[in-house]
Write an enzyme that holds these catalytic residues in place. Structure first.
Site, PDB file in Angstrom:
ATOM      1  N   GLU A 194      -8.521  -9.832   8.757  1.00  0.00           N
ATOM      2  CA  GLU A 194      -7.710  -8.961   9.609  1.00  0.00           C
ATOM      3  C   GLU A 194      -8.476  -8.628  10.890  1.00  0.00           C
ATOM      4  OE1 GLU A 194      -5.343  -5.950   7.486  1.00  0.00           O
ATOM      5  OE2 GLU A 194      -6.052  -6.853   5.622  1.00  0.00           O
ATOM      6  N   MET A 195      -9.139  -7.496  10.947  1.00  0.00           N
ATOM      7  CA  MET A 195      -9.834  -7.122  12.184  1.00  0.00           C
ATOM      8  C   MET A 195     -11.292  -7.582  12.217  1.00  0.00           C
ATOM      9  SD  MET A 195      -8.258  -3.338  12.869  1.00  0.00           S
ATOM     10  CE  MET A 195      -6.579  -3.150  13.505  1.00  0.00           C
TER      11      MET A 195
END
Length: 338
Positions: free
Chosen positions: A145-146
């Site tokens: 994700e991040m």
């Protein structure tokens, strides 16, 4: 005589209930139809409740959280923000089977809607975060994700003097990891979507639903859907095995995401157990299920009937229930969600 009556009455009630499910519903005929919930459906305990009033929240913290929700400094390569996977214009989700993270990495599980998440019993499909504050850390650290960490995020935010000043006004101790998490969580708690047509119907506006939607709600209850999808969120308040009366996972390679709550508890009985999703705004959040494998509400209803209820529902059942589910779309900040 009394003993015989006690034995016969339950049989008659069951037969009456089953007979009502065998009557096809004419979607074209609406004139003169009573739009109230049929007497066979009404009872003293309503399984679905209107959304509660919005909690009292700090306006400064909500505003801070809203800014951070769209801030790409949270991702390692500065390309993604919370809103990338929880688009408020798409029902609080992203419309993909699996979200795309930094560098084009594909996630393992379908992104749930962020709307009304503050009312949920826990966060994530497997319930591994008990609060919204805990949930914030998950995407930040997830490499799919991040792909970042709190040290990196905080260093970047600390370079923003205006943001620092806003944090000092909103929190006595200013910019900290806990306060960043709380600001985002406070904003998310503001994302309730009241005033759906079904809420208005529950509150006494009989004209809020059309006959097809009323019929869909009747079937939703009588077929047993409301056993798991109930309360203010129409879900979100219990865990349930995916495949109570059928093996949804038969014949497929099992992924880590498929294991559900087992990943949290390591108990065999929790394999394929998930938090029951809320059905609020469900018409806006396709594709469905944790694996994002189902494109339409009607198909989702049919599969739920097969694997959760042990019944092969008819197309009429699916159409009627889907019509009811569409009435659960609410409003955000006074405007109907699109």
């Amino acid at each position: 005589m009394t003993r015989r009556l006690l034995l016969v009455i339950p049989v008659l009630l069951i037969a009456s209930s089953l007979a009502s499910l065998l009557v096809p519903y004419d979607h074209q005929s609406s004139e003169g139809v009573d739009r109230s919930i049929p007497a066979s459906t009404k009872d003293a305990v309503e399984p679905i409740l209107p959304l509660p009033a919005l909690p009292v929240l700090s306006a400064e913290r909500v505003a801070l959280g809203e800014r951070l929700f769209s801030d790409k400094r949270f991702s390692a390569d500065r390309t993604l923000a919370c809103v990338s996977c929880h688009d408020l214009r798409r029902g609080g989700a992203d419309g993909r089977p699996f979200s795309v993270g930094i560098g084009g990495a594909v996630g393992e599980i379908n992104a749930p809607s962020v709307f009304n998440s503050g009312l949920s019993m826990a966060q994530f499909w497997d319930g591994r975060a008990l609060t919204l504050e805990e949930q914030v850390a998950g995407p930040v650290h997830n490499p799919l994700e991040m792909g970042s960490n709190w040290s990196q995020v905080l260093d970047r935010l600390a370079q923003d003097e205006a943001l620092q000043a806003d944090f000092r006004r909103a929190y006595p101790d200013g910019l900290t990891v806990n306060n960043v998490s709380n600001a985002i969580a406070t904003f998310e708690r503001s994302l309730q979507t009241p005033n759906s047509r079904f809420d208005r119907y529950l509150q006494g506006d009989q004209a809020a639903l059309n006959p097809a939607e009323v019929e869909g709600y009747r079937r939703f209850r009588e077929l047993g859907c409301s056993s798991c999808h109930q309360g203010a969120l129409v879900g979100g308040n219990m865990y349930q095995k995916f495949g109570v009366l059928g093996d949804y996972f038969a014949g497929r390679a099992i992924t880590r995401a498929d294991l559900g709550r087992f990943n949290v508890t390591q108990r065999d009985e929790d394999k394929h157990v998930f938090k029951v999703p809320s059905l609020r705004n469900v018409a806006l959040t396709a594709p469905y299920f944790h694996d994002g494998s189902v494109a339409t509400l009607e198909q989702a209803v049919l599969l739920m009937g097969r694997y959760q209820l042990g019944r092969e529902l008819s197309e009429l059942d699916a159409q009627a229930i889907a019509a009811f589910l569409k009435s659960l779309t609410g409003e955000w900040r006074g405007a109907l969600l699109q």
